[in-house]
Design an enzyme around this catalytic site. Sequence first.
Site, short mmCIF file in Angstrom:
data_model
loop_
_atom_site.label_atom_id
_atom_site.label_comp_id
_atom_site.label_asym_id
_atom_site.label_seq_id
_atom_site.Cartn_x
_atom_site.Cartn_y
_atom_site.Cartn_z
N LYS A 123 0.84 -1.19 0.00
CA LYS A 123 0.00 0.00 0.00
C LYS A 123 0.88 1.25 0.00
O LYS A 123 1.90 1.29 0.69
CB LYS A 123 -0.91 -0.02 1.23
CG LYS A 123 -1.97 1.07 1.28
CD LYS A 123 -2.86 0.88 2.50
CE LYS A 123 -3.93 1.95 2.61
NZ LYS A 123 -4.80 1.75 3.79
N SER A 198 -9.64 1.83 3.09
CA SER A 198 -8.81 2.58 2.15
C SER A 198 -7.80 1.73 1.40
O SER A 198 -7.16 2.19 0.47
CB SER A 198 -8.05 3.67 2.92
OG SER A 198 -7.18 3.09 3.89
N SER A 222 -9.81 -0.65 7.30
CA SER A 222 -9.30 -0.46 5.94
C SER A 222 -8.64 -1.68 5.33
O SER A 222 -8.30 -1.67 4.15
CB SER A 222 -8.31 0.71 5.91
OG SER A 222 -8.97 1.93 6.17
#
Length: 543
Positions: A123, A198, A222
């Site tokens: 990420k 996210s 997330s």
Amino acid sequence: MSFLIQNPRLILPAHRLPLSLSPLRNPRQLLHGATIPSATLSSPHSNLSSSEILSIRDSLLSGRRTASEIAGEYLERLHKVEPKIRSFLYVSESAMKEAEAVDRMVAAGRQLSPLAGVLIGVKDNICTFDMPSTGGSKILKGYRPAFDATAVRRLREAGAIVVGKTNLDEFGMGSSTECSGFQVTANPWDLSRVPGGSSGGSAAAVSARQCVVSLGSDTGGSVRQPASFCGVVGMKPTYSRVSRFGLMAYASSLDVIGCFGSSVADVSILLNVISGHDRLDSTSSKRDVPDFANELASLNNFDSKPLKGLRVGLIRETIGEGVDAGVSSAVQAAASHLEHLGCVVNEISLPSFSLGLPAYYILALSEASSNLSRYDGVRYGNQVGNEELSSLYGSSRSIGFGDEVKMRILMGTYALSAGYYDAYYKKAQQVRTLIQKCFKDAMNDNDILISPAAPSAAYKIGEKANNPLAMYAGDIMTVNVNLAGLPALVVPCGFVEGGPVGLPVGLQIIASAFCEDALLRVGYIFEQTLQNHRFVPPLYGSS
């Protein structure tokens, strides 16, 4: 309306149940860190038949395939589907060279590292020294850290190949990956739907098999919500189990680095590598890290009730009003399956559950307003020139931050301002203490708790873009776990109608602090006995 591919009371295949084997003497050993009897494991990780990581390792050691061939296959798929999914913000230029280095090690007869030849997505709010790390924000466009996050460093030391940086909601602020400063990621199960957020890019990349496993971050769900939306396994470890060094801070008392994989086994191996104390993170725990993967027991070592006596609490507040009927049905079917495996499932109530969402947003946004003050165009972030210092700050932040980030900074600053601190922030901290107590009381009577990972399956891109309150409400299943600092695992458990072939639903399993090993053992048995559910998106078949 939900539909399951098979009756929810799924049965264990008879060929996996040798009559000579019996379950553990005390079935609750599964939940209290007791080691599985040595007779159940003939060799380390020998039972992890569903592990793509171990399949790759076996292929390399046997000579059936080379690391270059494996990397080439993944990279070809990545580039082919990337225009449709947009999971990655940056793809490594050295992945093939690193795979060739693995092949040279094999040819030389050298010992292979645990993750040799395994392609991992990271990420983009987790720092990598050799690739941009933008946090999904234009204010950090082009930023290249001088160091790796501790989790990334440990993965590289274990031989992993970082294939690229995955898309996210800007600085982790969002639940759909629509709030990225660069692009919107699509769900591999239905390209018109969101992958969750996210960590949507990390979840979508694993779901579409663009990489083997990936790292995400979880502040209020997330990792778990995108895992549910994309039909993959997602693990949020206990707060402090994994070092946060190199993770761009959103809410420091809630942030954790988590894992995605296509199986519980792969998530177990990945978590094992990144866990443990780090002198660069004073909040990281010094507790010993179990060998999560080696403690996963094969079904061959149990009778037809491998989870006999396990006490499971189904959180009543998560299957009622506000939850889509299909999601509720799928989770109740999963509870029935756990009963068939020998669990004792009871509905329980968490009186403080509804308080978690407002408390979370007050605390998280207050911490965010402080953490993001560093991005001012002087200390960090791209600078917009101006003669006045205050105007420089304002212009850099105004142009660099997206609307969602600006709104959250303003809300957090308001909650911390004079005259409102006691009314909002202090009261939210009191609610957090209450939530922790409720979870502790529930764990005294149950070994694990279960709930949906999200109140709905993946929704359409743009459906909630203009309704932030509806977007925030999507975190209601997950935020309480972060406030309590507990570990939680999401495993796919069924489908609801939608998209070309249906949309996946994830079961959230929660345990006491530092009981990740228990979650993974239960999740592994659940996963292995869930027959006729193939959580591979149609996009993979067409790629």
